[in-house]
Design a protein around this motif. Structure first.
Motif, mmCIF file in Angstrom:
data_model
loop_
_atom_site.group_PDB
_atom_site.id
_atom_site.type_symbol
_atom_site.label_atom_id
_atom_site.label_comp_id
_atom_site.label_asym_id
_atom_site.label_seq_id
_atom_site.Cartn_x
_atom_site.Cartn_y
_atom_site.Cartn_z
ATOM 1 N N VAL A 210 0.844 -1.200 0.000
ATOM 2 C CA VAL A 210 0.000 0.000 0.000
ATOM 3 C C VAL A 210 0.880 1.251 0.000
ATOM 4 O O VAL A 210 0.606 2.225 -0.711
ATOM 5 C CB VAL A 210 -0.944 0.002 1.216
ATOM 6 N N TRP A 211 1.939 1.218 0.782
ATOM 7 C CA TRP A 211 2.887 2.334 0.863
ATOM 8 C C TRP A 211 3.504 2.623 -0.512
ATOM 9 O O TRP A 211 3.623 3.773 -0.923
ATOM 10 C CB TRP A 211 3.953 1.982 1.889
ATOM 11 N N GLN A 212 3.869 1.578 -1.245
ATOM 12 C CA GLN A 212 4.438 1.783 -2.578
ATOM 13 C C GLN A 212 3.397 2.387 -3.527
ATOM 14 O O GLN A 212 3.715 3.284 -4.312
ATOM 15 C CB GLN A 212 4.963 0.463 -3.140
ATOM 16 N N CYS A 263 12.397 4.558 -4.942
ATOM 17 C CA CYS A 263 13.607 3.849 -4.531
ATOM 18 C C CYS A 263 13.648 3.877 -3.010
ATOM 19 O O CYS A 263 13.417 4.925 -2.401
ATOM 20 C CB CYS A 263 14.863 4.495 -5.110
ATOM 21 N N SER A 264 13.921 2.727 -2.402
ATOM 22 C CA SER A 264 13.982 2.632 -0.944
ATOM 23 C C SER A 264 15.345 2.090 -0.537
ATOM 24 O O SER A 264 15.794 1.070 -1.066
ATOM 25 C CB SER A 264 12.881 1.702 -0.413
ATOM 26 N N VAL A 265 15.996 2.777 0.384
ATOM 27 C CA VAL A 265 17.279 2.328 0.924
ATOM 28 C C VAL A 265 17.002 1.729 2.296
ATOM 29 O O VAL A 265 16.621 2.445 3.230
ATOM 30 C CB VAL A 265 18.287 3.477 1.024
ATOM 31 N N LEU A 266 17.188 0.411 2.411
ATOM 32 C CA LEU A 266 16.736 -0.316 3.593
ATOM 33 C C LEU A 266 17.782 -1.327 4.060
ATOM 34 O O LEU A 266 18.589 -1.812 3.255
ATOM 35 C CB LEU A 266 15.444 -1.088 3.277
ATOM 36 N N PRO A 267 17.764 -1.693 5.353
ATOM 37 C CA PRO A 267 18.599 -2.809 5.809
ATOM 38 C C PRO A 267 18.176 -4.093 5.103
ATOM 39 O O PRO A 267 17.014 -4.271 4.740
ATOM 40 C CB PRO A 267 18.284 -2.884 7.316
ATOM 41 N N ASN A 268 19.122 -5.016 4.920
ATOM 42 C CA ASN A 268 18.815 -6.212 4.122
ATOM 43 C C ASN A 268 17.817 -7.156 4.779
ATOM 44 O O ASN A 268 17.325 -8.075 4.129
ATOM 45 C CB ASN A 268 20.093 -6.968 3.736
ATOM 46 N N ARG A 269 17.462 -6.939 6.031
ATOM 47 C CA ARG A 269 16.441 -7.784 6.645
ATOM 48 C C ARG A 269 15.062 -7.537 6.029
ATOM 49 O O ARG A 269 14.138 -8.329 6.220
ATOM 50 C CB ARG A 269 16.380 -7.550 8.152
ATOM 51 N N ALA A 276 7.834 -10.009 -1.152
ATOM 52 C CA ALA A 276 6.388 -10.201 -1.007
ATOM 53 C C ALA A 276 5.614 -9.011 -1.572
ATOM 54 O O ALA A 276 4.539 -9.183 -2.162
ATOM 55 C CB ALA A 276 6.038 -10.410 0.463
ATOM 56 N N VAL A 277 6.153 -7.802 -1.422
ATOM 57 C CA VAL A 277 5.498 -6.616 -1.962
ATOM 58 C C VAL A 277 5.339 -6.743 -3.471
ATOM 59 O O VAL A 277 4.280 -6.425 -4.036
ATOM 60 C CB VAL A 277 6.307 -5.346 -1.617
ATOM 61 N N ARG A 278 6.361 -7.224 -4.134
ATOM 62 C CA ARG A 278 6.280 -7.375 -5.595
ATOM 63 C C ARG A 278 5.209 -8.389 -5.981
ATOM 64 O O ARG A 278 4.476 -8.187 -6.953
ATOM 65 C CB ARG A 278 7.635 -7.797 -6.153
ATOM 66 N N VAL A 313 9.292 0.190 -8.978
ATOM 67 C CA VAL A 313 9.810 0.177 -7.608
ATOM 68 C C VAL A 313 11.223 -0.384 -7.608
ATOM 69 O O VAL A 313 11.490 -1.411 -8.237
ATOM 70 C CB VAL A 313 8.902 -0.691 -6.710
ATOM 71 N N SER A 314 12.144 0.280 -6.917
ATOM 72 C CA SER A 314 13.519 -0.214 -6.817
ATOM 73 C C SER A 314 14.007 -0.103 -5.375
ATOM 74 O O SER A 314 13.419 0.621 -4.554
ATOM 75 C CB SER A 314 14.451 0.555 -7.758
ATOM 76 N N TYR A 315 15.095 -0.794 -5.096
ATOM 77 C CA TYR A 315 15.613 -0.861 -3.724
ATOM 78 C C TYR A 315 17.132 -0.848 -3.715
ATOM 79 O O TYR A 315 17.779 -1.244 -4.682
ATOM 80 C CB TYR A 315 15.170 -2.160 -3.033
ATOM 81 N N VAL A 316 17.676 -0.427 -2.580
ATOM 82 C CA VAL A 316 19.055 -0.687 -2.215
ATOM 83 C C VAL A 316 19.017 -1.310 -0.826
ATOM 84 O O VAL A 316 18.444 -0.728 0.099
ATOM 85 C CB VAL A 316 19.903 0.607 -2.176
ATOM 86 N N PHE A 317 19.579 -2.511 -0.712
ATOM 87 C CA PHE A 317 19.628 -3.186 0.592
ATOM 88 C C PHE A 317 21.058 -3.167 1.098
ATOM 89 O O PHE A 317 21.969 -3.635 0.426
ATOM 90 C CB PHE A 317 19.151 -4.637 0.468
ATOM 91 N N TYR A 318 21.254 -2.619 2.279
ATOM 92 C CA TYR A 318 22.605 -2.584 2.854
ATOM 93 C C TYR A 318 22.677 -3.581 4.020
ATOM 94 O O TYR A 318 21.685 -3.830 4.698
ATOM 95 C CB TYR A 318 22.977 -1.179 3.301
ATOM 96 N N PRO A 319 23.850 -4.188 4.256
ATOM 97 C CA PRO A 319 23.981 -5.122 5.379
ATOM 98 C C PRO A 319 23.955 -4.367 6.707
ATOM 99 O O PRO A 319 24.491 -3.276 6.831
ATOM 100 C CB PRO A 319 25.340 -5.770 5.143
#
Length: 321
Positions: A210-212, A263-269, A276-278, A313-319
């Motif tokens: 919903v947020w996306q 684009c969302s920059v998020l922790p990899n967890r 699931a969002v996709r 929708v795109s992402y960057v996942f950082y450790p």
């Protein structure tokens, strides 16, 4: 002879258009445990976000062909699953740590607004737009997501049943992803859970979907835009989360909240949640008028967007923790 045709203006449904940036850049989507860890956790988060946020901005500028891209930043706070602290205490801390890292937060959102915004049951409305993709060769044996609260990206393994007399048990069959490439990556997503009184709690992946949709400017309720930003004009933030609008504009002259792409920059967890969002976005029938508005406007700006909503929708996942 030409006959005149009379039509009431109310007979033509109107879909409100929303202003659009080129990119909605999410600088964080953190939960109670992240804030409870103290300022150093936020400081570490924004320090890791900064270089990726700069890269996302550069990529957006490249897509606009040298023109100044419209880019807005946002941050989502979980006040849906757990209420903690208060806006008066938490928001200034959040903004101070973002500023320390050289980042500005244009819009602040409450996750509960993805469930209900004012009197609009946003999550329930989006759930009503889910159109499941029937797996090839299926015969409708699987109950619909509207009944079970589960949505898959393919065909589940058959339920094992005791064989009838003189018959052998059916052989086990693996689940199959509908759009698999050589091998399946099957995912079954829980959209909500219900307690004994029938109260529904929406899942984190569903609220994130919903947020996306909100960030892409594709949410409508009877033609009206949902999750409109309220400017923050007070000297301080309220002591209660319910007193804070679902979406707050913190930067007076910020570019629009919604955008052609996110684009969302998020922790990899968060990676399993966003997978699931996709799956959810791929099986949600988005308001067609809103889609058409975005397509027409992006074409005029020579900023074409993918036909698939999920591909916007795109992402960057950082450790990290």
């Amino acid at each position: 002879m030409t006959e005149a045709v009379f039509r009431e203006t109310t007979a033509d449904p109107r879909t409100q258009a929303v202003p659009l940036s080129h990119l909605s850049l999410e600088l964080g989507h953190l939960y109670m445990e992240d804030f409870e860890a103290g300022p150093h956790r936020l400081r570490e988060h924004f320090a890791r976000v900064r270089p990726w946020a700069d890269a996302a901005r550069a990529a957006a500028a490249a897509r606009t062909g040298g023109r100044r891209p419209r880019i807005s930043t946002c941050f989502l706070i979980d006040d849906y699953f757990t209420r903690f602290s208060s806006p008066a205490e938490l928001v200034p801390l959040l903004l101070a740590e973002a500023e320390r890292a050289g980042l500005g937060v244009d819009y602040l959102a409450r996750e509960s607004g993805c469930a209900t915004a004012g009197k609009v049951p946003v999550a329930q409305a989006v759930a009503g737009r889910i159109v499941e993709e029937p797996p090839p060769g299926s015969y409708g044996l699987r109950p619909p997501a509207a009944q079970t609260g589960w949505l898959a990206n393919g065909e589940r393994s058959p339920v094992a049943r005791a064989p009838q007399a003189m018959k052998t048990a059916a052989a086990w069959q693996p689940p199959r992803e509908t759009a698999a490439r050589r091998h399946s990556v099957f995912l079954d997503v829980e959209l909500w859970s219900e307690d004994g009184d029938g109260h529904r709690t929406w899942s984190c992946p569903f609220l994130a979907a919903v947020w996306q949709l909100a960030r892409l400017g594709l949410l409508r309720n009877e033609g009206e835009a949902v999750l409109e930003a309220h400017p923050h004009t007070a000297d301080a933030f309220p002591d209660d989360w319910d007193e804070l609008p679902a979406l707050v504009r913190l930067t007076p002259r910020a570019d629009p909240f919604a955008a052609y792409r996110t684009c969302s920059v998020l922790p990899n967890r968060f990676l399993p949640v966003e997978h699931a969002v996709r799956v959810i976005l791929d099986q949600t029938e988005v308001d067609r008028a809103a889609l058409r508005q975005v397509a027409e406007r992006s074409a005029r700006e020579d900023a074409a967007v993918p036909a698939s909503v999920a591909d916007r929708v795109s992402y960057v996942f950082y450790p990290g923790p």
